[in-house]
Design a protein around this motif. Structure first.
Motif, mmCIF file in Angstrom:
data_model
loop_
_atom_site.group_PDB
_atom_site.id
_atom_site.type_symbol
_atom_site.label_atom_id
_atom_site.label_comp_id
_atom_site.label_asym_id
_atom_site.label_seq_id
_atom_site.Cartn_x
_atom_site.Cartn_y
_atom_site.Cartn_z
ATOM 1 N N THR A 108 -28.189 13.193 7.346
ATOM 2 C CA THR A 108 -27.364 12.591 6.634
ATOM 3 C C THR A 108 -25.975 12.794 7.041
ATOM 4 N N GLY A 109 -25.022 11.666 7.289
ATOM 5 C CA GLY A 109 -23.583 12.225 7.792
ATOM 6 C C GLY A 109 -22.818 10.936 7.375
ATOM 7 N N THR A 110 -21.402 11.165 7.337
ATOM 8 C CA THR A 110 -20.434 10.515 6.969
ATOM 9 C C THR A 110 -19.726 9.913 8.164
ATOM 10 N N ARG A 111 -18.925 8.940 8.203
ATOM 11 C CA ARG A 111 -18.088 8.366 9.267
ATOM 12 C C ARG A 111 -17.294 7.555 8.698
ATOM 13 N N TYR A 112 -15.992 7.559 8.783
ATOM 14 C CA TYR A 112 -15.089 6.516 8.072
ATOM 15 C C TYR A 112 -15.072 5.294 8.570
ATOM 16 N N VAL A 113 -14.904 4.397 7.955
ATOM 17 C CA VAL A 113 -14.894 2.775 8.268
ATOM 18 C C VAL A 113 -13.804 2.259 7.127
ATOM 19 N N GLN A 114 -12.775 1.677 7.884
ATOM 20 C CA GLN A 114 -11.530 1.190 6.777
ATOM 21 C C GLN A 114 -12.097 -0.152 6.038
ATOM 22 N N GLY A 115 -11.633 -0.079 5.026
ATOM 23 C CA GLY A 115 -12.165 -1.158 4.038
ATOM 24 C C GLY A 115 -10.969 -2.414 4.514
ATOM 25 N N ARG A 116 -11.408 -3.472 3.893
ATOM 26 C CA ARG A 116 -10.485 -4.745 4.353
ATOM 27 C C ARG A 116 -9.191 -4.600 3.924
ATOM 28 N N THR A 117 -8.336 -5.451 4.615
ATOM 29 C CA THR A 117 -6.700 -5.231 4.128
ATOM 30 C C THR A 117 -6.390 -6.734 4.182
ATOM 31 N N ALA A 118 -5.349 -6.704 3.348
ATOM 32 C CA ALA A 118 -4.670 -8.160 2.765
ATOM 33 C C ALA A 118 -3.512 -8.328 3.675
ATOM 34 N N ALA A 119 -3.230 -7.345 4.552
ATOM 35 C CA ALA A 119 -1.997 -7.883 5.474
ATOM 36 C C ALA A 119 -2.427 -8.983 6.308
ATOM 37 N N GLY A 120 -1.267 -9.676 6.719
ATOM 38 C CA GLY A 120 -1.457 -10.886 7.575
ATOM 39 C C GLY A 120 -0.776 -10.643 9.016
ATOM 40 N N GLY A 121 -0.867 -11.603 9.908
ATOM 41 C CA GLY A 121 -0.214 -11.499 11.187
ATOM 42 C C GLY A 121 -0.817 -10.417 12.190
ATOM 43 N N TRP A 122 -0.010 -9.802 13.117
ATOM 44 C CA TRP A 122 -0.531 -8.940 13.872
ATOM 45 C C TRP A 122 -1.116 -7.776 13.051
ATOM 46 N N SER A 123 -0.790 -7.261 12.069
ATOM 47 C CA SER A 123 -1.156 -6.074 11.120
ATOM 48 C C SER A 123 -2.484 -6.331 11.099
ATOM 49 N N GLN A 124 -2.812 -7.525 10.587
ATOM 50 C CA GLN A 124 -4.086 -7.727 10.167
ATOM 51 C C GLN A 124 -5.101 -7.625 11.176
ATOM 52 N N GLN A 125 -4.882 -8.203 12.207
ATOM 53 C CA GLN A 125 -5.629 -8.299 13.436
ATOM 54 C C GLN A 125 -5.743 -7.020 14.206
ATOM 55 N N ARG A 126 -4.742 -6.025 13.878
ATOM 56 C CA ARG A 126 -4.873 -4.603 14.334
ATOM 57 C C ARG A 126 -5.804 -3.784 13.543
ATOM 58 N N PHE A 127 -5.756 -4.034 12.264
ATOM 59 C CA PHE A 127 -6.578 -3.275 11.425
ATOM 60 C C PHE A 127 -7.911 -3.886 11.579
ATOM 61 N N ALA A 128 -8.198 -5.311 11.880
ATOM 62 C CA ALA A 128 -9.564 -5.670 12.001
ATOM 63 C C ALA A 128 -10.317 -4.950 13.202
ATOM 64 N N ARG A 129 -9.267 -4.919 14.223
ATOM 65 C CA ARG A 129 -9.906 -4.181 15.425
ATOM 66 C C ARG A 129 -10.098 -2.726 15.213
ATOM 67 N N ARG A 130 -9.603 -2.154 14.498
ATOM 68 C CA ARG A 130 -9.811 -0.766 14.175
ATOM 69 C C ARG A 130 -11.081 -0.435 13.358
ATOM 70 N N ARG A 131 -11.046 -1.579 12.327
ATOM 71 C CA ARG A 131 -12.169 -1.248 11.472
ATOM 72 C C ARG A 131 -13.540 -1.745 12.336
ATOM 73 N N ALA A 132 -13.581 -2.662 13.147
ATOM 74 C CA ALA A 132 -14.766 -3.039 14.067
ATOM 75 C C ALA A 132 -15.085 -2.045 14.794
ATOM 76 N N ASN A 133 -14.007 -1.088 15.499
ATOM 77 C CA ASN A 133 -14.607 0.029 16.359
ATOM 78 C C ASN A 133 -14.833 1.021 15.444
ATOM 79 N N GLN A 134 -14.493 1.223 14.389
ATOM 80 C CA GLN A 134 -14.877 2.238 13.287
ATOM 81 C C GLN A 134 -16.484 1.852 12.914
ATOM 82 N N ALA A 135 -16.678 0.894 12.649
ATOM 83 C CA ALA A 135 -18.031 0.244 12.404
ATOM 84 C C ALA A 135 -19.192 0.551 13.515
#
Length: 239
Positions: free
Chosen positions: A128-155
């Motif tokens: 059993t283990g844990t590994r952080y995966v960022q939740g969805r963000t309401a930010a828009g524009g480049w910030s949203q894309q950056r968060f989405a890429r980070r989240r995808a990499n974490q997943a």
């Protein structure tokens, strides 16, 4: 409208469940369920119905036989799994369950996983283990894309780690079937990892909905992995 509910029942508790069903609803009849070659349908005198479904898909030759002419109901007294055709149907259903066979367990949600192998409801080995995966963000524009890429990499990291842990356990304790649970998308991605190719085609029990794949949840999955699913439809309500 009649209410329908489902429960998971360990095989050794089925006879007791049938006894209680009889006491609550009166004499009943049994027949193969028209909707599934592997299931048994029970219809009680008061209109209450139940469908008993084994945890694994039926094999090519394992469909239940049709009921005897007119059917054979269970009358008063405790039902026995050794008499009448209805009991034969239940015995055939139980006969498909080899509880001695190991089951691979794979539970995953964003942020954590629990994998293992169980036999007869007990865990043989697990991780059993844990590994952080960022939740969805309401930010828009480049910030949203950056968060989405980070989240995808974490997943992706979570999926890769889970697959690696599972592969090591399954190689050491080869299972005959799999119990998946948690997040369907992530579980599917884990099973699609090349490292799990040898086990991806194993029969699967019904998917488990779990919120937090902790070890205690894995223990519950081990106990219920080869349980019979009973779907009960209450008797019609008199108008």
């Amino acid at each position: 409208m009649a209410q329908t509910r489902s429960v998971l029942l360990e095989a050794h508790r089925l006879e007791g469940w049938l006894t209680r069903f009889l006491a609550r609803n009166g004499p009943y009849t049994m027949e193969p369920d028209p909707g599934s070659e592997a299931s048994v349908r029970i219809i009680a005198a008061n209109g209450c119905a139940a469908v008993l479904t084994p945890p694994l898909p039926a094999g090519p030759r394992s469909s239940l036989s049709a009921p005897l002419s007119g059917g054979h109901g269970v009358g008063s007294g405790s039902p026995s799994l050794t008499r009448d055709h209805g009991a034969d149907l239940v015995a055939a259903l139980l006969g498909r369950l080899d509880l001695s066979l190991p089951v691979g367990l794979l539970l995953i949600r964003r942020g954590g996983y629990s994998v293992g192998v169980a036999r007869q409801g007990r865990i043989l080995a697990s991780k059993t283990g844990t590994r952080y995966v960022q939740g969805r963000t309401a930010a828009g524009g480049w910030s949203q894309q950056r968060f989405a890429r980070r989240r995808a990499n974490q997943a992706a990291g979570l999926v890769e780690e889970t697959a690696g842990r599972a592969a090591a356990l399954l190689a050491a304790h080869p299972p005959s079937s799999l119990q998946l649970g948690g997040d369907r998308t992530l579980a599917g991605q884990v099973l699609a990892e090349p490292i799990l190719r040898a086990w991806a085609g194993l029969p699967q029990t019904p998917f488990l909905t779990v919120q937090d794949p902790r070890y205690t949840v894995l223990e519950e999955a081990a106990r219920s992995a080869l349980s019979i699913r009973i779907t009960v439809t209450d008797p019609p309500v008199a108008s």
